[in-house]
Design a protein around this motif. Structure first.
Motif, PDB file in Angstrom:
ATOM      1  N   GLU A  87       0.827  -1.205   0.000  1.00  0.00           N
ATOM      2  CA  GLU A  87       0.000   0.000   0.000  1.00  0.00           C
ATOM      3  C   GLU A  87       0.865   1.260   0.000  1.00  0.00           C
ATOM      4  OE1 GLU A  87      -2.466  -0.631   3.430  1.00  0.00           O
ATOM      5  OE2 GLU A  87      -3.951  -1.787   2.282  1.00  0.00           O
ATOM      6  N   VAL A 138       2.489   1.698  -3.433  1.00  0.00           N
ATOM      7  CA  VAL A 138       1.519   2.223  -4.405  1.00  0.00           C
ATOM      8  C   VAL A 138       1.236   3.696  -4.135  1.00  0.00           C
ATOM      9  CG1 VAL A 138      -0.881   2.031  -5.205  1.00  0.00           C
ATOM     10  CG2 VAL A 138       0.522  -0.022  -4.986  1.00  0.00           C
ATOM     11  N   LEU A 152      -2.885  -1.476  -6.924  1.00  0.00           N
ATOM     12  CA  LEU A 152      -2.713  -2.172  -5.646  1.00  0.00           C
ATOM     13  C   LEU A 152      -3.292  -3.580  -5.719  1.00  0.00           C
ATOM     14  CD1 LEU A 152      -1.760  -2.237  -2.733  1.00  0.00           C
ATOM     15  CD2 LEU A 152      -3.961  -1.229  -2.076  1.00  0.00           C
ATOM     16  N   THR A 175      -0.989  -6.793  -5.176  1.00  0.00           N
ATOM     17  CA  THR A 175      -1.286  -7.672  -4.048  1.00  0.00           C
ATOM     18  C   THR A 175      -1.593  -9.081  -4.525  1.00  0.00           C
ATOM     19  OG1 THR A 175      -2.146  -5.774  -2.829  1.00  0.00           O
ATOM     20  CG2 THR A 175      -2.733  -7.947  -1.992  1.00  0.00           C
TER      21      THR A 175
END
Length: 194
Positions: free
Chosen positions: A89, A92, A178, A182
């Motif tokens: 996170e 990003v 993201l 992920t």
């Protein structure tokens, strides 16, 4: 590195950062950076080899500071997997904070050439952060004992860089970055889970 060399390097990086902010990537020149940092253009070429390498170093330094400052602001979770998601996170968010710099950085990262020192520094910066979390995961018995965090972290950092490059080439929108990052990282880890 001597104290004089270290001082010179800081002057060059700061001059390049100011030029990047004032005249932009296209307006930066070796002569301008040299004049502002009070070194000769030949010194810059000897130390860095090209304008791109100076720019690359400045951009990496910017993102390293951004990510480190943001990570200090996030609470470390007891769950290593959550720490990995938090790291993604923050990465990003750093991309979102300076998308044009990210595009420039990635174009230089994937540029073919013989000098790989700075691109390898970028990869190492990302993989070191991931490796730290993978070691926590291994201690918590979330990934198999036979997994080598140093090798897996390099593979995962390559995935992060590859997905970011695809975003920079406008294959998908920022809002998907993201999720894609992920998914890629966690699907890779699934094969190593205990």
């Amino acid at each position: 590195m001597s104290e004089d060399d270290n001082d010179r390097l800081h002057r060059i990086i700061n001059a390049a950062r100011r030029q990047l902010e004032t005249v932009g990537l296209e307006g930066m020149t070796i002569r301008g950076m040299a004049a502002e940092s009070k070194v000769s253009p030949a010194t810059l070429y000897r130390r860095f080899g090209s304008k791109d390498n100076v720019i690359f170093l400045v951009i990496i330094d910017n993102f390293e500071q951004y990510v480190d400052s943001r990570r200090k602001g996030t609470k470390k979770s007891a769950k290593p997997l959550q720490n990995l998601i938090n790291l993604l996170e923050v990465e990003v968010a750093s991309i979102h904070s300076r998308p044009s710099l990210v595009r420039a950085l990635l174009s230089m990262y994937f540029k073919q050439g013989s000098d790989r020192e700075l691109p390898n520094h970028l990869r190492k910066m990302i993989s070191d952060r991931i490796q730290e979390i993978l070691m926590e995961m291994q201690e918590a018995k979330l990934i198999a004992d036979w997994v080598k965090p140093v090798l897996l972290s390099v593979d995962l950092s390559d995935r992060v860089l590859g997905i970011t490059m695809r975003w920079s080439q406008k294959e998908f929108r920022y809002v998907e970055l993201l999720d894609r990052m992920t998914f890629s990282v966690l699907s890779s880890l699934a094969g190593f889970a205990t």
